[in-house]
Design a protein around this motif. Structure first.
Motif, PDB file in Angstrom:
ATOM      1  N   ALA A  58      33.694  18.784   3.197  1.00  0.00           N
ATOM      2  CA  ALA A  58      33.961  20.276   3.575  1.00  0.00           C
ATOM      3  C   ALA A  58      35.424  20.558   3.909  1.00  0.00           C
ATOM      4  O   ALA A  58      35.596  21.643   4.390  1.00  0.00           O
ATOM      5  CB  ALA A  58      33.034  20.822   4.703  1.00  0.00           C
ATOM      6  N   GLU A  59      36.425  19.600   3.808  1.00  0.00           N
ATOM      7  CA  GLU A  59      37.630  19.872   4.225  1.00  0.00           C
ATOM      8  C   GLU A  59      37.809  20.054   5.670  1.00  0.00           C
ATOM      9  O   GLU A  59      38.895  20.690   5.789  1.00  0.00           O
ATOM     10  CB  GLU A  59      38.342  20.908   3.242  1.00  0.00           C
ATOM     11  N   ARG A  60      37.015  19.571   6.644  1.00  0.00           N
ATOM     12  CA  ARG A  60      37.492  19.513   7.948  1.00  0.00           C
ATOM     13  C   ARG A  60      37.948  18.416   8.580  1.00  0.00           C
ATOM     14  O   ARG A  60      37.491  17.111   7.989  1.00  0.00           O
ATOM     15  CB  ARG A  60      36.303  19.898   8.666  1.00  0.00           C
ATOM     16  N   PRO A  71      38.160  25.547   5.842  1.00  0.00           N
ATOM     17  CA  PRO A  71      38.882  24.210   5.329  1.00  0.00           C
ATOM     18  C   PRO A  71      40.141  23.973   6.079  1.00  0.00           C
ATOM     19  O   PRO A  71      40.844  25.100   6.491  1.00  0.00           O
ATOM     20  CB  PRO A  71      39.095  24.607   3.893  1.00  0.00           C
ATOM     21  N   GLY A  72      40.253  23.010   6.570  1.00  0.00           N
ATOM     22  CA  GLY A  72      41.568  22.672   7.391  1.00  0.00           C
ATOM     23  C   GLY A  72      41.205  22.666   8.739  1.00  0.00           C
ATOM     24  O   GLY A  72      42.202  22.288   9.682  1.00  0.00           O
ATOM     25  N   ASP A  73      40.366  23.315   9.258  1.00  0.00           N
ATOM     26  CA  ASP A  73      40.176  23.446  10.660  1.00  0.00           C
ATOM     27  C   ASP A  73      39.723  21.997  11.339  1.00  0.00           C
ATOM     28  O   ASP A  73      39.263  21.101  10.516  1.00  0.00           O
ATOM     29  CB  ASP A  73      39.056  24.283  11.103  1.00  0.00           C
ATOM     30  N   SER A 108      33.793  20.487  19.765  1.00  0.00           N
ATOM     31  CA  SER A 108      34.718  21.493  19.766  1.00  0.00           C
ATOM     32  C   SER A 108      35.211  21.796  18.424  1.00  0.00           C
ATOM     33  O   SER A 108      35.260  20.989  17.420  1.00  0.00           O
ATOM     34  CB  SER A 108      36.109  21.012  20.561  1.00  0.00           C
ATOM     35  N   ASP A 109      35.518  23.086  17.953  1.00  0.00           N
ATOM     36  CA  ASP A 109      36.146  23.374  16.695  1.00  0.00           C
ATOM     37  C   ASP A 109      36.929  24.453  16.704  1.00  0.00           C
ATOM     38  O   ASP A 109      37.380  24.803  18.196  1.00  0.00           O
ATOM     39  CB  ASP A 109      34.945  23.849  15.847  1.00  0.00           C
ATOM     40  N   THR A 110      37.849  24.718  15.873  1.00  0.00           N
ATOM     41  CA  THR A 110      39.251  25.604  15.823  1.00  0.00           C
ATOM     42  C   THR A 110      38.893  26.582  15.026  1.00  0.00           C
ATOM     43  O   THR A 110      39.966  27.074  14.377  1.00  0.00           O
ATOM     44  CB  THR A 110      40.421  24.634  15.468  1.00  0.00           C
ATOM     45  N   GLY A 111      37.432  27.071  14.957  1.00  0.00           N
ATOM     46  CA  GLY A 111      37.362  28.180  13.982  1.00  0.00           C
ATOM     47  C   GLY A 111      37.177  29.467  14.659  1.00  0.00           C
ATOM     48  O   GLY A 111      38.160  29.732  15.337  1.00  0.00           O
ATOM     49  N   MET A 112      36.543  30.530  14.084  1.00  0.00           N
ATOM     50  CA  MET A 112      36.516  31.719  14.473  1.00  0.00           C
ATOM     51  C   MET A 112      36.161  32.324  15.682  1.00  0.00           C
ATOM     52  O   MET A 112      36.358  33.321  16.356  1.00  0.00           O
ATOM     53  CB  MET A 112      35.495  32.544  13.485  1.00  0.00           C
ATOM     54  N   GLY A 113      35.353  31.280  16.569  1.00  0.00           N
ATOM     55  CA  GLY A 113      34.978  31.501  17.973  1.00  0.00           C
ATOM     56  C   GLY A 113      33.718  32.638  18.041  1.00  0.00           C
ATOM     57  O   GLY A 113      33.426  32.961  17.146  1.00  0.00           O
ATOM     58  N   ILE A 114      33.474  32.927  19.401  1.00  0.00           N
ATOM     59  CA  ILE A 114      32.520  33.666  19.618  1.00  0.00           C
ATOM     60  C   ILE A 114      32.945  35.045  20.446  1.00  0.00           C
ATOM     61  O   ILE A 114      33.536  34.594  21.456  1.00  0.00           O
ATOM     62  CB  ILE A 114      31.381  33.017  20.510  1.00  0.00           C
ATOM     63  N   LEU A 115      32.518  35.965  20.050  1.00  0.00           N
ATOM     64  CA  LEU A 115      32.821  37.195  20.714  1.00  0.00           C
ATOM     65  C   LEU A 115      32.218  37.371  22.373  1.00  0.00           C
ATOM     66  O   LEU A 115      31.022  36.750  22.584  1.00  0.00           O
ATOM     67  CB  LEU A 115      32.419  38.645  20.334  1.00  0.00           C
ATOM     68  N   PRO A 116      32.983  37.766  23.551  1.00  0.00           N
ATOM     69  CA  PRO A 116      32.597  37.674  24.631  1.00  0.00           C
ATOM     70  C   PRO A 116      31.241  38.253  24.969  1.00  0.00           C
ATOM     71  O   PRO A 116      30.361  37.678  25.767  1.00  0.00           O
ATOM     72  CB  PRO A 116      33.661  38.492  25.602  1.00  0.00           C
TER      73      PRO A 116
END
Length: 267
Positions: A137-139, A177-179, A197-205
């Motif tokens: 998945a290129e992570r 990809p790349g995260d 942990s991930d460096t993706g889109m995150g979650i809105l408050p």
């Protein structure tokens, strides 16, 4: 013979009676609100499942109709339809599996199949099982464990792996990809702390307080690809609670999320 003397019961002060009645009413009100909340969650679960079931069922019915009508389709088109049906059936099977598991975990009589295992060994085995999929998945996948972590935990290994797998699946779904995805653990205060942990889109408050509710899912328009059925994190929470553990999340939109687990360590 001397008669026994009985003392007259002392009257309870009116203020104490009123206070006790007030507290009883407050407790009843909280219990009623909890029941109402559970009923609202149950109705939302049914609505979301109805929505999620309709799409694959419609696709399957349409595909079967197409196979019946088009007798002269070429091999490539025929294989495309079969592949579509296979994906939809897999999706339905996954949904039914999650519903069944959630029911199991929320059943107070359901027992775990507990084993005493070394935490580092469990996490390392899970890491290596995910490595190939995440490379595909290129992570970038990182494992961060202290060299001297030898603690033992008493868990149902299949259930804990189910929790970890859900967190990694979410990390893949909401990243690109790349995260980077990191599995880490440490001992602190007699507890094992695990984080994904991930460096993706995150979650809105506004979504954070509800991510562990049954069938809650953030705005579908923001959900990339297959957004899942909204049951995975509720299942993860139930599994952790069965183990006497906890699960939580911190997140920042655009920067990623960290889901953290805590389990008691055997002494």
């Amino acid at each position: 013979m001397e008669k026994k003397r009985y003392s007259k019961p002392q009257a309870i002060p009116r203020e104490d009676l009123e206070k006790a009645l007030f507290m009883a009413n407050e407790e009843l009100s909280r219990a009623n609100e909890k029941l109402n909340q559970q009923e609202r969650e149950r109705m939302e679960l049914f609505r979301n499942l109805s929505h999620d079931l309709r799409a694959p069922m419609t696709a399957l019915v349409s595909s079967i109709g197409l196979l019946r009508e088009k007798r002269d389709m070429d091999e490539a088109e025929y294989q495309d339809i079969l592949n579509l049906m296979s994906r939809r059936l897999k999706n339905l099977n996954s949904m039914l599996d999650e519903i069944f598991l959630l029911g199991q975990m929320e059943n107070p009589e359901q027992r775990l199949e507990l084993e005493s295992i070394q935490a580092a060994a469990l996490l390392e085995e899970f890491y290596f099982s995910c490595e190939a999929d995440l490379k595909y998945a290129e992570r970038k996948l990182t494992l961060s464990l202290p060299e001297d972590m030898y603690c033992m935990i008493e868990v149902d290994p299949q259930k804990i792996v189910r929790v970890l797998d859900n967190l990694f699946t979410n990390a893949l779904r909401y990243s690109k990809p790349g995260d980077e995805i990191t599995l880490a653990a440490k001992e602190q205060g007699g507890r094992l702390q695990i984080s994904v942990s991930d460096t993706g889109m995150g979650i809105l408050p506004e979504d954070l307080p509800r991510v562990f509710e049954r069938s809650y899912r953030a705005d579908r328009s923001r959900t990339p690809g297959d957004g899942g059925h909204g049951l995975g994190l509720a299942i993860a929470k139930s599994i952790m609670e069965k183990h006497g553990g906890t699960i939580g999340v911190t997140s920042e939109p655009g920067k990623g999320s960290t889901f953290f687990l805590e389990l008691p360590i055997l002494t």
